[in-house]
Design a protein around this motif. Structure first.
Motif, short mmCIF file in Angstrom:
data_model
loop_
_atom_site.label_atom_id
_atom_site.label_comp_id
_atom_site.label_asym_id
_atom_site.label_seq_id
_atom_site.Cartn_x
_atom_site.Cartn_y
_atom_site.Cartn_z
N LEU A 1 1.89 3.34 -5.73
CA LEU A 1 0.55 3.12 -6.26
C LEU A 1 -0.30 4.37 -6.15
O LEU A 1 -0.23 5.10 -5.15
N LEU B 1 0.83 -1.21 0.00
CA LEU B 1 0.00 0.00 0.00
C LEU B 1 0.86 1.26 0.00
O LEU B 1 0.39 2.34 -0.38
N ILE C 1 -5.65 0.87 -6.25
CA ILE C 1 -5.85 0.12 -5.01
C ILE C 1 -7.32 -0.26 -4.87
O ILE C 1 -8.20 0.60 -4.86
#
Length: 440
Positions: free
Chosen positions: A362, A358, A367
């Motif tokens: 990204l 996480l 996500i």
């Protein structure tokens, strides 16, 4: 390339769930590295990650893509064969309703929309649409099990399509160009690792090129997997030998001595240093890739896919379930960052429990979270769906906010109850002794 995938009434997904690789509206962050610009109105993500608790429905998304691929490329063989059917079972209505799959993707400068629904015994609906610009055109359509619209000069395909076979398969077998495009995308461009994926999917004689071997060797060395290089053997396969794995487990010398062979298959080998008892290097040893660890095979597959794309200018969609399996978290993060780099022209979809991802490079539209409610129904949603003030703070990482439950999809574990359930139960032993006495 994949644009989006939608499914409903499949395993734990009672209602419609969509996984979209279109970029989020007005997002500009890392657009050069993490996205591929298709046109002025369409950009696609190179990578997408799905997070969630155990049993939340992450793997069902991968399974759904794989099942759709199998239904397209592996038709039933006769009218009595049942279709693989896994509806949502925890509802008395949905368990008797069809499963539906729908997908949008790009192939040979066309945009395709393909969908079908089915039960255990028949295809209920099916439709293929194509667009070379902004407007879609229906190429064929099936409703209530009947083909209502079909391409010109394809009457024989229509007549030869059984109720438990997709019309698309019949059309591609009869050389209908758009059906061939769609079939080829499912067969060769959508690669689900760990099931249908094999190294020859990406090899395609690449290993004959010395520059490719050098690039791949440098990648493996940089990955710190203790491999000197990569090589291959074209091993003859005897007519009587139907299982390649059995041949592969024979020694190279034995495999080459088959006299009744009619075909051959390429197998990849990794090259390692070989040592004597004193720890001195005395040469090298070639080990079949199949004997390597899960992590090493995964790294090699990824490298081959990226190099293949560079040489052939193709774009594949690779799907990994439990992506972190066999990978140290630093290697997993490095690979995700590689997916989101200018060197990569493929799409990588992965499910994972590794929360450190996480905090890799990204974007919020890359996500996704899977979460299951008390009725056993899974939901799939994107971090992009949250308001900007919930995801824009730079002082708290996504992983910390996820653990705090800000985005949902967090497991609720009762540690005290877990420990209590595994305490020694004296009454169980007494009960066992009573049963033995009764038997005697």
């Amino acid at each position: 390339m994949l644009i989006d995938f939608t499914m409903s009434n499949y395993r734990s997904y009672k209602d419609q769930a969509t996984l979209s690789l279109e970029t989020g509206e007005r997002l500009r962050k890392r657009s050069k590295q993490n996205t591929i610009k298709i046109s002025s109105s369409l950009s696609l993500l190179k990578n997408l990650a799905i997070f969630g608790a155990n049993g939340s429905g992450k793997s069902s998304v991968v399974d759904g893509l794989l099942l759709m691929k199998q239904l397209v490329t592996l038709p039933t063989t006769d009218i009595s064969q049942q279709l693989p059917f896994f509806p949502f079972k925890l509802n008395n209505f949905s368990e008797n309703e069809p499963t539906k799959f729908e997908i949008n993707f790009l192939k040979n400068n066309y945009k395709y929309n393909y969908s079908f629904s089915y039960s255990q015994n028949e295809i209920k609906t099916e439709q293929l649409r194509v667009a070379s610009g902004s407007k879609f055109k229906i190429l064929f359509e099936r409703k209530d099990g009947k083909i209502l619209k079909s391409p010109q000069k394809q009457s024989s395909s229509k007549q030869n399509t059984r109720k438990n076979v997709l019309f698309l398969y019949s059309l591609q077998a009869n050389n209908y160009a758009h059906a061939i495009n769609v079939f080829d995308w499912f067969k060769n461009d959508l690669v689900v690792f760990g099931s249908t994926a094999s190294f020859d999917t990406f090899d395609n004689q690449l290993m004959d090129n010395s520059k490719v071997k050098k690039e791949l060797t440098n990648f493996l060395r940089a990955s710190d997997v203790n491999i000197l290089g990569i090589t291959y053997r074209d091993i003859d396969i005897p007519v009587s030998q139907t299982n390649f794995r059995d041949v592969f487990n024979n020694s190279i010398r034995e495999s080459k001595n088959f006299l009744d062979s009619e075909t051959s298959k390429r197998f990849l080998f990794t090259v390692h240093k070989k040592f004597d008892s004193a720890g001195n290097v005395i040469g090298t040893e070639e080990i079949p890739v199949s004997a390597e660890s899960t992590g090493t095979k995964r790294i090699l597959m990824i490298a081959l896919a990226i190099i293949n794309s560079q040489f052939h200018n193709n774009h594949k969609t690779l799907v990994f379930d439990e992506f972190e399996e066999g990978l140290h978290f630093e290697m997993a993060i490095a690979l995700v960052n590689l997916f989101n780099s200018e060197q990569n022209n493929n799409q990588f979809i992965l499910t994972t429990h590794q929360l450190e991802l996480l905090n890799s490079n990204l974007r919020v539209d890359q996500i996704y979270f899977a979460e299951k409610n008390y009725r056993g129904e899974s939901d799939l949603y994107s971090l992009f769906d949250y308001s900007s003030d919930q995801v824009s703070r730079a002082d708290i990482t996504f992983s910390k906010r996820y653990i705090k439950g800000q985005f949902g999809a967090v497991p609720t574990i009762n540690m005290e109850a877990l420990q209590e359930s595994l305490k020694p139960q004296t009454n169980l032993k007494e009960s066992s002794n009573v049963q033995k006495k009764n038997k005697s």
